[in-house]
Design an enzyme around this catalytic site. Sequence first.
Site, PDB file in Angstrom:
ATOM      1  N   ASP A 312      43.974  20.589  93.007  1.00 23.95           N
ATOM      2  CA  ASP A 312      44.781  19.279  93.147  1.00 23.95           C
ATOM      3  C   ASP A 312      45.379  18.621  92.133  1.00 23.95           C
ATOM      4  O   ASP A 312      45.641  17.741  91.954  1.00 23.95           O
ATOM      5  CB  ASP A 312      43.865  18.123  93.908  1.00 23.95           C
ATOM      6  CG  ASP A 312      44.669  17.387  95.005  1.00 23.95           C
ATOM      7  OD1 ASP A 312      46.063  17.728  95.460  1.00 23.95           O
ATOM      8  OD2 ASP A 312      44.330  16.301  95.119  1.00 23.95           O
ATOM      9  N   LYS A 314      48.236  17.559  90.143  1.00 22.79           N
ATOM     10  CA  LYS A 314      49.443  16.817  90.443  1.00 22.79           C
ATOM     11  C   LYS A 314      49.743  15.640  89.586  1.00 22.79           C
ATOM     12  O   LYS A 314      48.946  15.087  89.222  1.00 22.79           O
ATOM     13  CB  LYS A 314      49.670  16.606  91.934  1.00 22.79           C
ATOM     14  CG  LYS A 314      48.698  15.805  92.606  1.00 22.79           C
ATOM     15  CD  LYS A 314      48.716  15.310  93.997  1.00 22.79           C
ATOM     16  CE  LYS A 314      47.558  14.626  94.646  1.00 22.79           C
ATOM     17  NZ  LYS A 314      47.747  14.466  96.015  1.00 22.79           N
ATOM     18  N   ASN A 317      47.193  12.843  89.857  1.00 27.00           N
ATOM     19  CA  ASN A 317      45.817  13.092  89.488  1.00 27.00           C
ATOM     20  C   ASN A 317      45.623  13.216  87.746  1.00 27.00           C
ATOM     21  O   ASN A 317      44.472  13.742  87.422  1.00 27.00           O
ATOM     22  CB  ASN A 317      45.181  14.425  89.896  1.00 27.00           C
ATOM     23  CG  ASN A 317      44.863  14.041  91.729  1.00 27.00           C
ATOM     24  OD1 ASN A 317      44.847  12.627  92.179  1.00 27.00           O
ATOM     25  ND2 ASN A 317      44.735  14.964  92.226  1.00 27.00           N
TER      26      ASN A 317
END
Length: 507
Positions: A312, A314, A317
């Site tokens: 995840d 991105k 984050n």
Amino acid sequence: MEALDHMNLASDKNFTKLLMPGENLLMTLKVIKFNKRNKAQERTVAITSTGVLNLKNKKIQRRIELTSIGGITRSRNGEEFILHCPNEYDYRFSSPLKDQAVQTITRAFRELSGRGLLIWETNELNLKDLATTKSDKKKGVTRMPASETAVNYQSISGNGEESKENRDRRSRTIFRASNNSGEVSMNDFTILKVIGRGSFGKVMLVQKKDTKEVYAMKSLRKDALLEREQVEHTRTEKLIMQHTNHPFIVKLEYAFTSPDKIYFVMEYMRGGELFFHLKEAKKLAEDRARFYAAEIALALGHLHQQNIVYRDLKPENILMDDLGNVHLTDFGMAKMLGEGGTTQSFVGTPEYLAPEIIACSGHGVTADWWSYGILLYEMLVGIPPFYNQNIQLMYELIQHGDLRFPQRNPLSPAAQDIITKLLEREPRRRLGANGVDEIKSHQFFEGTDWNLLEQKRLPTPFTPKITNQLSTENFDEEFTSEEPVNSVVPEHRLKLVMQNQDQFRDF
């Protein structure tokens, strides 16, 4: 409130004379409005201090009074949103500026009425079936969701404080870092601000009462985790965070559970999300992007050495500390694999998904290097390379589309080369397939002193503005303007948790 006048109507006298006395223009934007036959119509919307104006050729087709709006449903993954108007029917719109529009409407509603506006969220892209039509209204049918299912229900309903102290007394500490001691519960922390929100709860800035230390606290509702089958993912998230110690990964300080929630208490990154800074800068200079990419590469390499695929990556984050170093956070999508193992799960954020995840052909840690290539491109160009508003078309582009670089202000040859090799669709040929050293030795990182970088001894290219230790100015006002309360899970939802409490027993 500063006006976001995207359609430049504030200077148009023919438009401004249509406003009521004392009515202030807050935002204008282009939208697609869906009529009762689900036909898409191009419109301009003006949001004012008292209403939402649906315009056609600068004439008001419909004035929606703010006080007539009962709440808003918005898509998490798409651009549609619905204004629920219980006394008439619902208005369904689509716009790339959806989040700005919803934020502007909710603020205006609060300033006008002194109350919060209910917000519901859905993963659906097409909200047709969630909007109350004129014919529904004639039949006495409403599609507006129940108030208690709103993501902000507890914070605006007056029931925000934990009223059942016995829940807190039944808290259980399930992790504490080696330098911390004692049991902890919500009673040990003061909530200062909301700094983020996700599908299963929110992230709050908190202060420990005895030490005055400031932390970021992520609260996860057990009922939401059960409903969306995320209990195992959350268990994995805790395990990864408690066993991971790296300078560019956010550190877990405490974890504890109550009968209705799970809490992760982490070091607070005052610099905010990389997403926040990228949004302000539009795109980054190559030296700045290289610095962040180098730190992220070391964090991913550390995870991959433990056979953990992150999945995840991105800008949302990636958090920044006081000095401007970046750190990975949110391991809700991460998975621990066997040596050289793969997994079939379809998880992640659409823009950053590797082709093998979309194809469900099995993926391993090399999927992270694809996302890393997407992120590097986005930092340098300002938008992911295969982005499209139509998610299915975007998936097609990720799997088969040509990788194009901007002709104006072209990237350096080294930047284009590393991105091209990271966005290799065959995982075994992708840069990073043989480990992080492949990334570190690429010419794009030529001159990087990796030892000094890992020790945080290199000067950072950007220092975030931080006015004090409790500063939240690097977090979006959409979150920090929320009332900082720890909400109570309704009793009928708590019954679901109690019936499945065994699923949380080994946390």
